[in-house]
Design a protein around this motif. Structure first.
Motif, PDB file in Angstrom:
ATOM      1  N   ASP A 153       7.784   2.197 -12.047  1.00 53.12           N
ATOM      2  CA  ASP A 153       8.135   2.618 -11.484  1.00 53.12           C
ATOM      3  C   ASP A 153       7.832   4.798 -11.232  1.00 53.12           C
ATOM      4  O   ASP A 153       8.215   4.523 -10.068  1.00 53.12           O
ATOM      5  N   VAL A 204      16.027   0.182  -8.635  1.00 53.19           N
ATOM      6  CA  VAL A 204      15.401  -0.370  -7.949  1.00 53.19           C
ATOM      7  C   VAL A 204      15.591  -1.660  -6.454  1.00 53.19           C
ATOM      8  O   VAL A 204      16.751  -2.269  -6.580  1.00 53.19           O
ATOM      9  N   GLU A 225       9.017  -3.259  -5.758  1.00 54.30           N
ATOM     10  CA  GLU A 225      10.318  -3.839  -5.400  1.00 54.30           C
ATOM     11  C   GLU A 225       9.850  -1.532  -5.746  1.00 54.30           C
ATOM     12  O   GLU A 225       8.874  -1.605  -5.499  1.00 54.30           O
ATOM     13  N   VAL A 233      12.478   2.366  -5.455  1.00 56.68           N
ATOM     14  CA  VAL A 233      12.769   2.803  -6.256  1.00 56.68           C
ATOM     15  C   VAL A 233      13.754   3.249  -5.041  1.00 56.68           C
ATOM     16  O   VAL A 233      13.237   4.763  -4.804  1.00 56.68           O
TER      17      VAL A 233
END
Ligand SMILES: CC(C)(COP(=O)(O)OP(=O)(O)OC[C@H]1O[C@@H](n2cnc3c(N)ncnc32)[C@H](O)[C@@H]1OP(=O)(O)O)[C@@H](O)C(=O)NCCC(=O)NCCS
Length: 204
Positions: A12, A49, A75, A77
């Motif tokens: 992330d 996310v 994905e 954030v």
């Protein structure tokens, strides 16, 4: 858009640093996030996310390649926060939502999740610092019962004063946080793997 709230991962950090640089005058460097996620023994970083973008079939191989390189499966954030729990103190170290995702309730979701986590870790009170001029963040904290308990003169690198805000996590606060958490869960469609599962490394 179905969101997932979970413990922040190394994968992330690219997105997180991107948001961090957009929204803060003195952003945390990348290595600080690595430390918080992979080394610290008191840090409960959280990430909210969104799933991968839907892309036309013709572009999918290229996107899959990019997602593999970034190691996050696509994905994205949309917001994140930092919480340190040391002895009975829960310290909110950071909170931000993506500038394109403001006003959707995600900032409140993140704050409430971290307070929930602080309670789960048996913290007796929560504290945070906020810039004197950051009225938006202050409004959010006041909504949760935080009060200004001190002014830190020239606390920020550019010389701006900071307020120290504090919330006692007593029975009334616990009740308010639990009630608000329930309301958020009704309002925002998300899966919670942050307050319901132990920290993957600290195992608590
Ligand atoms: C502070 C921040 C996280 C709020 O995120 P957000 O997703 O926009 O906030 P939400 O939609 O969840 O709103 C929650 C509360 O924040 C306050 N708030 C949000 N936007 C506001 C605005 N434009 N004006 C005044 N208050 C506002 C309100 O109290 C709001 O509650 P309400 O909807 O009942 O009025 C976001 O503005 C941000 O990332 N700011 C930059 C980073 C930052 O300053 N972090 C704080 C460091 S101390």
């Amino acid at each position: 858009m179905p969101l997932t709230l979970r413990h922040m991962r190394e994968s992330d950090i690219g997105d997180v640093v991107h948001i961090e640089r957009r929204v803060f005058t003195n952003p945390w460097p990348t290595y600080s996030f690595h430390h918080e996620v992979s080394i610290s023994n008191c840090s409960f970083m959280v990430a909210l996310v969104a799933p991968p973008r839907v892309v036309p079939a013709i572009h999918r191989p290229r996107w899959r390649f990019l997602w593999r390189q970034r190691g996050n499966g696509g994905e994205r954030v949309v917001g994140y926060g930092g919480l340190w729990v040391v002895a009975d103190e829960g310290h909110i170290s950071s909170i931000a939502t993506h500038p394109d995702q403001r006003g959707n309730g995600y900032g409140e979701l993140l704050l409430c999740a971290m307070l929930h986590q602080a309670l789960r870790q048996s913290a007796g009170y929560a504290v945070l610092e906020v810039r004197r001029t950051n009225h938006i963040a202050q409004a959010l904290y006041i909504k949760y019962g935080f009060a200004i308990v001190d002014t830190k003169r020239g606390y920020y690198a550019d010389g701006e004063d900071g307020y120290l805000m504090r919330l006692d996590l007593n029975d009334a606060a616990r009740h308010a946080i639990t009630t608000r958490w329930g309301a958020i869960r009704e309002r925002v469609h998300f899966t919670d793997a942050y307050t319901t599962t132990p920290h993957p490394r600290l195992n608590r």
